[in-house]
Motif scaffolding. Structure first.
Motif, short mmCIF file in Angstrom:
data_model
loop_
_atom_site.label_atom_id
_atom_site.label_comp_id
_atom_site.label_asym_id
_atom_site.label_seq_id
_atom_site.Cartn_x
_atom_site.Cartn_y
_atom_site.Cartn_z
N ALA A 1 21.65 -1.27 14.75
CA ALA A 1 20.92 -0.92 13.71
C ALA A 1 20.33 0.49 14.03
O ALA A 1 20.02 1.05 15.14
CB ALA A 1 19.37 -1.79 13.72
N ILE A 2 20.30 1.38 12.87
CA ILE A 2 19.55 2.62 12.92
C ILE A 2 18.31 2.66 11.81
O ILE A 2 18.76 2.67 10.63
CB ILE A 2 20.37 3.63 12.62
N LEU A 3 17.20 2.99 12.10
CA LEU A 3 16.15 2.97 11.25
C LEU A 3 15.84 4.59 11.31
O LEU A 3 15.41 5.25 12.32
CB LEU A 3 14.92 2.26 11.92
N ILE A 4 15.97 5.27 10.09
CA ILE A 4 15.74 6.49 9.86
C ILE A 4 14.34 6.66 9.32
O ILE A 4 14.16 5.93 8.32
CB ILE A 4 16.95 7.23 8.88
N THR A 5 13.39 7.68 9.86
CA THR A 5 12.04 7.75 9.43
C THR A 5 11.53 9.12 9.76
O THR A 5 11.85 9.82 10.66
CB THR A 5 11.12 6.54 10.17
N ASP A 6 10.63 9.83 8.96
CA ASP A 6 10.08 10.98 9.00
C ASP A 6 9.00 10.62 10.29
O ASP A 6 8.79 11.74 10.91
CB ASP A 6 9.36 11.42 7.58
N ASN A 7 8.24 9.61 10.24
CA ASN A 7 7.52 9.34 11.15
C ASN A 7 7.60 7.90 11.97
O ASN A 7 7.33 7.03 11.41
CB ASN A 7 6.12 9.27 10.47
N GLY A 8 8.41 8.14 13.17
CA GLY A 8 8.54 6.99 13.74
C GLY A 8 7.17 6.23 14.18
O GLY A 8 7.33 5.06 14.41
N GLN A 9 6.22 6.83 14.55
CA GLN A 9 4.89 6.35 14.90
C GLN A 9 4.48 5.21 13.83
O GLN A 9 3.36 4.56 14.04
CB GLN A 9 3.90 7.23 15.22
N ALA A 10 4.83 5.45 12.64
CA ALA A 10 4.29 4.63 11.40
C ALA A 10 5.04 3.29 11.51
O ALA A 10 4.52 2.26 10.77
CB ALA A 10 4.68 5.25 10.16
N LEU A 11 6.11 3.06 12.47
CA LEU A 11 6.45 1.77 12.63
C LEU A 11 5.81 0.86 13.17
O LEU A 11 5.04 1.19 14.03
CB LEU A 11 8.14 1.86 13.22
N LEU A 12 6.04 -0.42 13.21
CA LEU A 12 5.24 -1.40 14.23
C LEU A 12 5.61 -1.24 15.59
O LEU A 12 6.71 -0.91 16.03
CB LEU A 12 5.75 -2.87 13.53
N PRO A 13 4.62 -1.20 16.38
CA PRO A 13 4.74 -0.95 17.71
C PRO A 13 5.67 -2.11 18.39
O PRO A 13 6.62 -1.75 19.48
CB PRO A 13 3.47 -1.17 18.46
N THR A 14 5.96 -3.21 17.93
CA THR A 14 6.88 -4.20 18.43
C THR A 14 8.32 -3.73 17.93
O THR A 14 9.19 -4.05 18.66
CB THR A 14 6.58 -5.55 17.79
N ILE A 15 8.53 -2.96 16.80
CA ILE A 15 9.78 -2.56 16.38
C ILE A 15 10.12 -1.40 17.37
O ILE A 15 11.24 -1.25 17.94
CB ILE A 15 9.59 -2.19 14.76
N ARG A 16 9.21 -0.66 17.49
CA ARG A 16 9.47 0.83 18.25
C ARG A 16 9.74 0.60 19.68
O ARG A 16 10.65 0.97 20.32
CB ARG A 16 8.13 1.56 18.39
N SER A 17 9.35 -0.79 20.41
CA SER A 17 9.51 -1.09 21.63
C SER A 17 10.83 -1.73 21.92
O SER A 17 11.29 -1.98 22.86
CB SER A 17 8.40 -2.13 22.24
N ARG A 18 11.42 -2.08 20.81
CA ARG A 18 12.86 -2.98 20.74
C ARG A 18 13.90 -1.83 20.24
O ARG A 18 15.06 -2.38 19.98
CB ARG A 18 12.78 -4.23 19.84
N ALA A 19 13.78 -0.58 20.03
CA ALA A 19 14.69 0.37 19.63
C ALA A 19 14.53 1.50 20.73
O ALA A 19 13.71 1.83 21.11
CB ALA A 19 14.64 0.55 18.05
N GLN A 20 15.76 2.36 20.70
CA GLN A 20 15.91 3.26 21.26
C GLN A 20 15.50 4.72 20.59
O GLN A 20 15.77 4.71 19.43
CB GLN A 20 17.25 3.62 21.98
N TRP A 21 14.62 5.25 21.12
CA TRP A 21 13.82 6.52 20.15
C TRP A 21 14.73 7.62 20.42
O TRP A 21 15.20 8.30 21.42
CB TRP A 21 12.55 6.79 20.90
N VAL A 22 15.30 8.14 19.00
CA VAL A 22 16.12 9.59 19.09
C VAL A 22 15.49 10.42 18.19
O VAL A 22 15.56 10.54 17.06
CB VAL A 22 17.69 9.03 18.53
#
Length: 325
Positions: A140-161
């Motif tokens: 999965a690739i989640l494209i976002t202007d603001n990664g901090q706006a995603l749920l913390p639980t989603i952020r913790s399960r994905a690699q930050w690029v």
């Protein structure tokens, strides 16, 4: 398109190509950064590289899978964009339904969510379950202007690029090679974080006209203030300027930065390079502090516009400030 062919973002390239070389591709990535920094292009190139049968760590661009990805008809790649203002739970459910089917020869299914931060709470919770319990090999690739706006639980399960703003020199070289006029490239690369966004600005409706209006109103306000007030009223009455006023203020701030430089005798890094003859004379007619105060006023009025201040009052106040009234 290949990963290597994308301008800039060397760190992102290293992360993705290293994961391909070592066969340690993450099940989810968050591509976060400002609009125009190449996130969408990189997602497409990474998808091609994952499905490519020729190269181990990039896309050849020639094989059947590469071409299918590029043309948007690869059966195992799903691209989701907001439906209106947001990505809705129905879209995530449809995605899950598609992923219930077996992948093709590669055994890999992939999905890209554009503007992932626009997901509704229900959609985000549904996606979280999908991230935690994939039914097959999934990227999965989640494209976002603001990664901090995603749920913390989603952020913790994905690699930050993270995608950094591109080098201004690189953007200028690319846009000049494409044949765009220099007088539009200069403001665009200062208002955009990447070549893609700068190109959109240059090609967008009214960019050249707004630049011309900044020059016209600045010139009139310094020499014939009542005329500039009348011009501003006429332009606002046509309503298109009202929508473009934030861009006008951005461009005016660039013009004021040029005036500060010129008042100091500095001709480097100017944006309005084709206007320096008259600007130089006007810049020296006032103390440098005047231009700094004007810039501060422009930034303050820009903030007020975001809170729905009256556009005509904002513009008139700015023109009077330029004159020193």
């Amino acid at each position: 398109m290949s990963i290597e062919s994308i301008a800039g973002q060397e760190r992102v390239k290293r992360i993705l190509q290293n994961s391909l070389r070592t066969d340690k591709v993450s099940h989810a990535y968050i591509f976060t950064g400002q609009h125009g920094t190449g996130r969408r292009q990189m997602a497409l190139a990474f998808a091609q590289a994952l499905y490519c049968k020729v190269l181990p760590d990039d896309a050849c661009g020639e094989c059947l899978d590469c071409r299918k990805v590029e043309h948007g008809n690869h059966p195992d790649l799903h691209w989701v964009k907001p439906d209106g203002a947001s990505i809705k739970i129905e879209q995530i459910r449809e995605l899950q339904k598609q992923f219930a089917y077996r992948a093709g020869v590669s055994g890999l299914k992939m999905y890209v969510l554009e503007n992932a931060d626009t997901m509704t709470v229900q959609a985000a919770n549904s996606l979280l379950k999908f991230l935690e319990e994939p039914t097959s090999r999934v990227v999965a690739i989640l494209i976002t202007d603001n990664g901090q706006a995603l749920l913390p639980t989603i952020r913790s399960r994905a690699q930050w690029v993270p995608f950094a703003p591109l080098s201004r020199v690189l953007m200028i070289e690319t846009l000049q090679a494409e044949g765009h006029p220099s007088f539009l490239i200069q403001p665009a690369v200062r208002l955009a974080a990447g070549t893609e966004a700068a190109r959109e600005l240059i090609q967008g409706n009214g960019f050249a006209e707004i630049r011309n209006l900044v020059i016209q109103l600045a010139r009139e306000s310094l020499t014939r203030l009542p005329t500039s007030m009348l011009t501003a009223q006429q332009k606002l009455a046509k309503s298109e300027l009202t929508d473009q006023l934030p861009l006008f203020m951005d461009m005016l701030i660039l013009w004021l930065k040029d005036m500060v430089r010129l008042s100091l005798g500095d001709h480097n890094e100017l944006v309005f390079t084709d206007q320096t003859e008259w600007m130089g004379g006007q810049a020296l007619s006032y103390d440098m502090k005047h231009w700094v105060r004007c810039m501060e006023q422009a930034i303050e009025l820009q903030k007020r516009l975001r809170f729905h201040a009256n556009p005509q009052l904002v513009l008139e106040k700015m023109l009077m400030h330029l004159k020193g009234v």
